[in-house]
Write an enzyme that holds these catalytic residues in place. Sequence first.
Site, PDB file in Angstrom:
ATOM      1  N   LYS A  55       0.811  -1.197   0.069  1.00  0.00           N
ATOM      2  CA  LYS A  55       0.038   0.018   0.087  1.00  0.00           C
ATOM      3  C   LYS A  55       0.878   1.450   0.103  1.00  0.00           C
ATOM      4  CE  LYS A  55      -1.684   1.850   4.183  1.00  0.00           C
ATOM      5  NZ  LYS A  55      -1.813   3.440   4.145  1.00  0.00           N
ATOM      6  N   ASN A  56       1.555   1.475   0.799  1.00  0.00           N
ATOM      7  CA  ASN A  56       2.457   2.591   1.082  1.00  0.00           C
ATOM      8  C   ASN A  56       3.438   2.908  -0.111  1.00  0.00           C
ATOM      9  OD1 ASN A  56       0.770   3.350   3.160  1.00  0.00           O
ATOM     10  ND2 ASN A  56       2.515   2.787   4.799  1.00  0.00           N
TER      11      ASN A  56
ATOM     12  N   CYS B 155      -5.656   8.420   8.216  1.00  0.00           N
ATOM     13  CA  CYS B 155      -5.992   7.815   9.621  1.00  0.00           C
ATOM     14  C   CYS B 155      -5.445   8.785  10.474  1.00  0.00           C
ATOM     15  CB  CYS B 155      -5.022   6.683   9.943  1.00  0.00           C
ATOM     16  SG  CYS B 155      -5.784   5.237   8.995  1.00  0.00           S
TER      17      CYS B 155
ATOM     18  N   ARG C 187      -0.356  14.934  12.750  1.00  0.00           N
ATOM     19  CA  ARG C 187       0.858  14.208  11.892  1.00  0.00           C
ATOM     20  C   ARG C 187       1.136  15.392  10.929  1.00  0.00           C
ATOM     21  NH1 ARG C 187      -1.814   8.914   9.148  1.00  0.00           N
ATOM     22  NH2 ARG C 187       0.393   8.737   8.508  1.00  0.00           N
TER      23      ARG C 187
ATOM     24  N   ASP D  26       3.754   0.444  12.196  1.00  0.00           N
ATOM     25  CA  ASP D  26       2.309  -0.273  11.653  1.00  0.00           C
ATOM     26  C   ASP D  26       1.982  -1.488  12.124  1.00  0.00           C
ATOM     27  OD1 ASP D  26       2.073   2.227  10.540  1.00  0.00           O
ATOM     28  OD2 ASP D  26       2.733   1.628   8.511  1.00  0.00           O
TER      29      ASP D  26
ATOM     30  N   ARG E 131      -9.105   0.231   3.465  1.00  0.00           N
ATOM     31  CA  ARG E 131      -8.143   1.280   2.913  1.00  0.00           C
ATOM     32  C   ARG E 131      -6.864   0.556   2.602  1.00  0.00           C
ATOM     33  NH1 ARG E 131      -8.273   6.821   6.034  1.00  0.00           N
ATOM     34  NH2 ARG E 131      -6.745   7.039   4.419  1.00  0.00           N
TER      35      ARG E 131
END
Length: 421
Positions: free
Chosen positions: A22-23, A117, A122, A307, A400
Amino acid sequence: MARYEIIGGTPLRGSVTISGAKNAAVAILPAALLVEGVCRIENVPDISDVRILLSILEGMGVKVSRPETGVVELDSTNVTCREPETEHVKKLRASYYFMGALLSRFHAAHVALPGGCNFAVRPIDQHIKGFKALGAAVEETNEYVDLQPGVNGLKGNRISLDMASVGATVNIMIAATLLPGQSIIENAAKEPHIVDLANFLNTMGARISGAGTDTIKITGVENLKGGTYAIIPDQIEAGTYMAATAATGGDVLVRNVIPKHMECITSKLEEMGAQITNYDDAIRIKMDGRMCNTTVKTHPYPGFPTDMQAQICVCMALASGVSRLTESVYETRFFGYCTELQSMGADIEISGKTAIVTGVEDLYGVTVSAKDLRAGAALIIAGLAARGTTWVKNIHYVERGYERLIEKLTALGAKIRRVED
Ligand code: EPU
């Protein structure tokens, strides 16, 4: 609204194939705006963050097609739009990569502040510091960031990050790719998806070296041409299935992984009693009996990833003895799931940056609510291991980032289904 219904108590068994990271995908897709020509990107996970990014790109005039499962073709040749659509931008964190991509390609950008999220404050000050060092004039409000060339124009520069931020490293790397001169990012993040992004850009014609170390050099090029690139497997998705296997006392072959990326996770699960066998591109994890306690402190790569904090916490909650879990990236991340785990019977006490987890014999199914992506993953693992039925609400967070989660877990023997309310 939908929720997951999980009837716990079945050990996971069989094999699961891990999807593209994903990232990495959420960095590579915006970076495709730099490419004049067709980019064929393989191993793209079909998750909601990716679908939103593709809609943003389409809205900007990128030709998007999906010729086969897991493959996306993007052609940004005729894009002129410098303002991605605000409503979509606010739905995910990674939309801040449009700032770097538009600055690089068009020397100007106007991008709404990202959503995503919200397990912590952040800030994006390091991204802004990087854009300014590259010569951008930055206007920042509570709603958007506007980037224009400053009085001395845009060009490469040396940027030393105050912390090894993944997002800032990605954004500055993308921004510097098409600017004249050399840029050097010091104290860069070293996560596997940073290397993947650099490899993608280099495949398209960029000149980036040092990705994966703390100093990245980018020599600006005039343009990027099309090509084909395959995204790496998702380290965190793999870790999540491994934690679920350990928590349920199962035996699973996790396919399509890069074992080197998994070392920080496999070594902790081994310490907790799991038997791990590494293959070239797969890992078998087998857990007999009860896990034992351990100590984990999250760190940027190659440390134990933040994570995976929530997922390992579930393993600790069921292990014998007292475990300590310290968060060093996002201090408030515990609040996304610890109360929910406590309502399932977990014994967790939070003291500053550390959760002290006293293992219990059993967790019990109740209704819980996901507050972010990884918190949701942890609640699913807890539900799979718990006695009775667990309902996990707010599953849009989970969707997601985990491709075909129900299908993959069901194939491993889990009793889980998605129920529309
Ligand atoms: N930070 C700042 N200023 C900045 C940037 C970061 O103070 O300008 C701080 C953050 O507050 C945090 C630390 O630096 O304490 C690290 O943040 P980083 O920038 O590395 O995180 P990110 O880019 O916002 C990415 C992932 C997250 C993952 C973190 C850490 C994406 C889209 N997101 O976030 O992934 O937790 O790196 O590895 O790549 C997830 O996948 O569930 C997820 C949240």
